[in-house]
Design a protein around this motif. Structure first.
Motif, PDB file in Angstrom:
ATOM      1  N   MET A 125      -5.641 -25.012   0.549  1.00 37.69           N
ATOM      2  CA  MET A 125      -5.616 -23.564   0.330  1.00 37.69           C
ATOM      3  C   MET A 125      -6.513 -23.175  -0.849  1.00 37.69           C
ATOM      4  N   GLU A 126      -6.533 -23.983  -1.890  1.00 42.78           N
ATOM      5  CA  GLU A 126      -7.423 -23.714  -3.025  1.00 42.78           C
ATOM      6  C   GLU A 126      -8.881 -23.789  -2.586  1.00 42.78           C
ATOM      7  N   TRP A 127      -9.200 -24.794  -1.774  1.00 38.73           N
ATOM      8  CA  TRP A 127     -10.567 -24.921  -1.248  1.00 38.73           C
ATOM      9  C   TRP A 127     -10.910 -23.714  -0.371  1.00 38.73           C
ATOM     10  N   ALA A 134     -17.497 -18.814  -4.125  1.00 38.22           N
ATOM     11  CA  ALA A 134     -18.207 -20.026  -4.552  1.00 38.22           C
ATOM     12  C   ALA A 134     -19.688 -19.970  -4.188  1.00 38.22           C
ATOM     13  N   GLY A 135     -20.416 -20.874  -4.782  1.00 41.45           N
ATOM     14  CA  GLY A 135     -21.834 -21.023  -4.482  1.00 41.45           C
ATOM     15  C   GLY A 135     -22.047 -21.979  -3.323  1.00 41.45           C
ATOM     16  N   PRO A 136     -23.285 -22.392  -3.099  1.00 41.92           N
ATOM     17  CA  PRO A 136     -23.618 -23.224  -1.940  1.00 41.92           C
ATOM     18  C   PRO A 136     -23.157 -24.675  -2.045  1.00 41.92           C
ATOM     19  N   GLU A 137     -22.536 -25.051  -3.170  1.00 38.55           N
ATOM     20  CA  GLU A 137     -22.099 -26.437  -3.326  1.00 38.55           C
ATOM     21  C   GLU A 137     -20.871 -26.756  -2.481  1.00 38.55           C
ATOM     22  N   VAL A 138     -20.185 -25.741  -1.968  1.00 37.30           N
ATOM     23  CA  VAL A 138     -19.035 -25.936  -1.076  1.00 37.30           C
ATOM     24  C   VAL A 138     -19.228 -25.056   0.155  1.00 37.30           C
ATOM     25  N   ARG A 139     -18.370 -25.257   1.147  1.00 37.65           N
ATOM     26  CA  ARG A 139     -18.429 -24.386   2.330  1.00 37.65           C
ATOM     27  C   ARG A 139     -18.039 -22.981   1.884  1.00 37.65           C
ATOM     28  N   SER A 140     -19.030 -22.108   1.820  1.00 36.74           N
ATOM     29  CA  SER A 140     -18.845 -20.773   1.266  1.00 36.74           C
ATOM     30  C   SER A 140     -19.689 -19.776   2.043  1.00 36.74           C
ATOM     31  N   ARG A 141     -19.433 -18.508   1.778  1.00 38.67           N
ATOM     32  CA  ARG A 141     -20.253 -17.481   2.408  1.00 38.67           C
ATOM     33  C   ARG A 141     -21.709 -17.626   1.976  1.00 38.67           C
ATOM     34  N   VAL A 142     -21.941 -17.959   0.707  1.00 44.55           N
ATOM     35  CA  VAL A 142     -23.307 -18.161   0.215  1.00 44.55           C
ATOM     36  C   VAL A 142     -23.991 -19.262   1.028  1.00 44.55           C
TER      37      VAL A 142
END
Length: 181
Positions: A125-127, A134-142
């Protein structure tokens, strides 16, 4: 006709649900990226070379197809295999509540404090909550926006809370418009 559709978005946005629903209306087979990414669902990842070999084989053999779930990062070379990408986004509070309900249905009391899956659910859930900030280092909108900026195919954006039926209708309108051309 769009024969190679990819549906992507944040965890809990409804990509798998839409993929299954669309497959009931189109002659496409539904595939889900989680089935390639996970060797043992949500605990052990499939080795990258094997994951890519298997998904590429299936995409070659299953046309027309709908692939739901994100392949950003590990499947960047798959971009040319899509002729329509559907991007789903819903307000974070709705998405996170859906995920909480899903995890509770999946694990029951084990997802609650003191349960055997409690810490894993909290970590997940935190992820998932990072997606919109978040930035592009994780699965994110960015990351998703950057990935989509390199596509050579149309992107249909469905960026509001819609019923599954309304989403299916929106994709079918796009599909039919392409078929008529």
């Amino acid at each position: 006709m769009y024969s190679r559709i990819h549906i992507m978005g944040a965890s809990g946005a409804g990509t798998s649900t839409l993929g299954r629903a669309l497959a009931e209306h189109l002659p496409h087979v539904h595939l889900d990226s989680d089935d390639y990414f996970w060797e043992h669902k949500y605990t052990r990842q499939t080795e990258l070379t094997e994951r890519l070999r298997t998904i590429q084989r299936d995409l070659d053999q299953q046309v027309p197809y709908i692939l739901s779930g994100a392949v950003c990062g590990w499947g960047d070379g798959l971009r040319p295999r899509f002729d329509l990408v559907v991007f789903l986004r819903i307000p974070p509070e709705i998405r996170l509540e859906r995920l909480r309900m899903r995890e509770n249905e999946r694990y029951g009391a084990d997802s609650l404090p003191g349960g055997s899956m409690y810490q894993e659910v909290q970590t997940f859930m935190e992820w998932a909550a990072l997606y919109d900030t978040a930035g592009p280092e994780v699965r994110s909108r960015v990351l998703h926006e950057e990935w989509m900026s390199h596509l050579q195919c149309p992107v249909l954006r469905l960026e509001e809370d819609m019923t599954v039926a309304a989403r299916v209708e929106a994709v079918l309108r796009e599909y039919d418009a392409k078929t008529i051309q």
